[in-house]
Design an enzyme around this catalytic site. Structure first.
Site, PDB file in Angstrom:
ATOM      1  N   GLY A  68     -81.167  14.752  45.203  1.00 39.79           N
ATOM      2  CA  GLY A  68     -82.055  14.104  46.159  1.00 39.79           C
ATOM      3  C   GLY A  68     -81.282  13.309  47.184  1.00 39.79           C
ATOM      4  N   ASN A  69     -81.985  12.536  47.991  1.00 37.88           N
ATOM      5  CA  ASN A  69     -81.327  11.674  48.977  1.00 37.88           C
ATOM      6  C   ASN A  69     -82.082  10.360  49.094  1.00 37.88           C
ATOM      7  OD1 ASN A  69     -83.286  11.814  51.332  1.00 37.88           O
ATOM      8  ND2 ASN A  69     -82.885  13.990  50.991  1.00 37.88           N
ATOM      9  N   ARG A  70     -81.530   9.440  49.860  1.00 46.08           N
ATOM     10  CA  ARG A  70     -82.043   8.066  49.890  1.00 46.08           C
ATOM     11  C   ARG A  70     -83.093   7.808  50.964  1.00 46.08           C
ATOM     12  NH1 ARG A  70     -78.744   5.580  46.313  1.00 46.08           N
ATOM     13  NH2 ARG A  70     -76.545   6.200  46.371  1.00 46.08           N
TER      14      ARG A  70
END
Ligand code: CTP
Ligand code: CA
Length: 236
Positions: A33-35
């Protein structure tokens, strides 16, 4: 006394906004995932609504509550799900804003069962990645194929830091050209600005000779400025 005329420059317009970060599944319990917090995309959707538009929000994974009062909200998880939903919804939109943080890569293989450790560290898995579709480029390509059907304005977002050899805006201009979209909103990311924070600086670059617009403020304020700017360049 007459009421002041409503300030709704996007009245009668259909705006599609994508928001949040995609997740790329590895097995039933794990993902890459990413932030992305989703805040910028949500601010865009809310501001577009406030400015009179009919708004469709496609939200991937986010850290904040979904805005209320929008016309349509679609939830997705992976980049490929986001692609499907976006390409369909774009057919009915005047403006598409790609604020979602789309994973560039996904695991080449999905494990149907939870990946387990073995006694032998030599057996530890290596994750191979494959490239995800570039949704923004596909939107542009589809419009080139059928000019009447596509949205009038296709807008990308890019967070850039710059480095020793080029500034954030240099990278932004190159990205705008590469993507072929009409506008690119370049978010200058530093330790105190960008992901998850409240104050943003956006430089809105145009592919069609419109002077760049620089705007600073909360994610809602810069969203409103961006949308007013776009509204000025929409044809009837
Ligand atoms: N984007 C997209 N599909 C992808 C990747 C990005 O539609 N697979 C969109 C994003 O939503 C954003 C714009 O493209 O509006 C720019 O994203 P960015 O990650 O900055 O661009 P990339 O081409 O992926 O370049 P980089 O290598 O810098 O990540
Ligand atoms: Ca990327």
């Amino acid at each position: 006394d007459e009421a002041a005329p409503a300030d709704v420059p996007l009245s009668g317009r259909r705006v599609l906004v994508t928001a949040g970060g995609t997740r790329e599944d590895l097995d039933p319990v794990r993902f890459l995932g990413n932030r992305s917090s989703g805040k910028q995309g949500f601010a865009l959707a809310s501001a577009a609504k406030q400015l009179g538009a009919s708004v469709h929000l496609i939200a991937a994974h986010v850290e904040v509550e979904l805005p209320t009062g929008l016309d349509t909200v679609t939830r997705v998880s992976s980049a490929r799900e986001l692609r499907e939903a976006t390409l369909v919804a774009a057919q009915g939109a005047d403006v598409v804003i790609m604020a979602a943080a789309v994973a560039d890569f996904r695991p080449a293989d999905y494990a149907d069962f939870k990946i387990k450790k073995t006694d032998d560290p030599g057996q530890d898995p290596v994750i191979h990645l494959v490239r995800n579709p570039d949704i923004l480029r596909e939107l542009v390509e589809h419009r080139s194929a059928n000019r009447e059907a596509g949205p009038q304005l296709i807008v990308g977002f890019a967070a850039e830091t710059g480095d020793e050899s080029a500034s954030p805006l240099d990278y932004g201009r190159a990205k705008l050209a590469r993507k072929g979209c009409d506008y690119l909103a370049v978010n200058t990311v530093s330790a105190t600005q960008g992901f998850g924070t409240e104050v943003n600086t956006l430089t809105i670059l145009s592919a069609n000779g419109v002077e760049p617009l620089v705007t600073q403020g909360t994610k809602y304020e810069v969203s409103e400025d961006l949308l007013r700017h776009l509204a000025q360049h929409l044809n009837n």
